[in-house]
Design a protein around this motif. Structure first.
Motif, PDB file in Angstrom:
ATOM      1  N   UNK A   1       2.931   4.783  11.147  1.00 56.82           N
ATOM      2  CA  UNK A   1       2.815   5.286   9.793  1.00 56.82           C
ATOM      3  C   UNK A   1       2.609   4.112   8.850  1.00 56.82           C
ATOM      4  N   UNK A   2       1.648   4.256   7.959  1.00 58.18           N
ATOM      5  CA  UNK A   2       1.359   3.233   6.958  1.00 58.18           C
ATOM      6  C   UNK A   2       1.959   3.662   5.628  1.00 58.18           C
ATOM      7  N   UNK A   3       2.620   2.745   4.951  1.00 55.27           N
ATOM      8  CA  UNK A   3       3.206   3.035   3.641  1.00 55.27           C
ATOM      9  C   UNK A   3       2.509   2.179   2.599  1.00 55.27           C
ATOM     10  N   UNK A   4       1.964   2.847   1.592  1.00 55.21           N
ATOM     11  CA  UNK A   4       1.323   2.163   0.474  1.00 55.21           C
ATOM     12  C   UNK A   4       2.333   2.122  -0.661  1.00 55.21           C
ATOM     13  N   UNK A   5       2.499   0.967  -1.258  1.00 54.98           N
ATOM     14  CA  UNK A   5       3.463   0.802  -2.352  1.00 54.98           C
ATOM     15  C   UNK A   5       2.731   0.521  -3.661  1.00 54.98           C
ATOM     16  N   UNK A   6       3.359   0.882  -4.747  1.00 53.34           N
ATOM     17  CA  UNK A   6       2.802   0.646  -6.075  1.00 53.34           C
ATOM     18  C   UNK A   6       3.098  -0.790  -6.502  1.00 53.34           C
ATOM     19  N   UNK A   7       2.065  -1.519  -6.925  1.00 51.16           N
ATOM     20  CA  UNK A   7       2.274  -2.874  -7.448  1.00 51.16           C
ATOM     21  C   UNK A   7       2.420  -2.854  -8.971  1.00 51.16           C
ATOM     22  N   UNK A   8       2.386  -1.650  -9.533  1.00 48.34           N
ATOM     23  CA  UNK A   8       2.621  -1.391 -10.956  1.00 48.34           C
ATOM     24  C   UNK A   8       3.004   0.083 -11.046  1.00 48.34           C
ATOM     25  N   UNK A   9       3.602   0.497 -12.138  1.00 44.33           N
ATOM     26  CA  UNK A   9       3.943   1.915 -12.288  1.00 44.33           C
ATOM     27  C   UNK A   9       2.674   2.763 -12.223  1.00 44.33           C
ATOM     28  N   UNK A  10       2.764   3.876 -11.506  1.00 50.12           N
ATOM     29  CA  UNK A  10       1.632   4.779 -11.297  1.00 50.12           C
ATOM     30  C   UNK A  10       2.056   6.173 -11.740  1.00 50.12           C
ATOM     31  N   UNK A  11       1.160   6.876 -12.418  1.00 53.45           N
ATOM     32  CA  UNK A  11       1.410   8.257 -12.837  1.00 53.45           C
ATOM     33  C   UNK A  11       0.577   9.203 -11.975  1.00 53.45           C
ATOM     34  N   UNK A  12       1.131  10.369 -11.703  1.00 58.69           N
ATOM     35  CA  UNK A  12       0.415  11.399 -10.961  1.00 58.69           C
ATOM     36  C   UNK A  12      -0.940  11.646 -11.627  1.00 58.69           C
ATOM     37  N   UNK A  13      -2.002  11.686 -10.816  1.00 52.09           N
ATOM     38  CA  UNK A  13      -3.341  11.965 -11.331  1.00 52.09           C
ATOM     39  C   UNK A  13      -4.129  10.728 -11.725  1.00 52.09           C
TER      40      UNK A  13
END
Length: 72
Positions: free
Chosen positions: A1-13
């Motif tokens: 399983x690959x997990x992608x992480x946010x390098x900055x705050x991300x909003x849905x859409x």
């Protein structure tokens, strides 16, 4: 399983781009590193779900003419 992480705050859409090794960030300008659309909100360092194919209803920053080329 690959997990992608946010390098900055991300909003849905938000359209997200590859920002590093298994990380994404919202696009802030035209980018050729677009990966897809964030499916949920994620804070810096949190796992984020990204949909990479399909149709999405997004908000344009200006009017779009039929047939016009667009970018993130």
């Amino acid at each position: 399983q690959k997990i992608i992480r946010a390098s900055a705050d991300v909003k849905k859409g938000q359209v997200v781009m590859i920002s590093g090794d298994m990380t994404v960030a919202p696009t802030t300008a035209a980018s050729n590193k677009v990966l897809g659309v964030a499916m949920f909100d994620a804070k810096l360092g949190e796992a984020v779900s990204v949909e990479c194919e399909g149709l999405f209803k997004l908000t344009a920053s200006a009017a779009i003419t039929a047939g016009a080329q667009i970018e993130s």
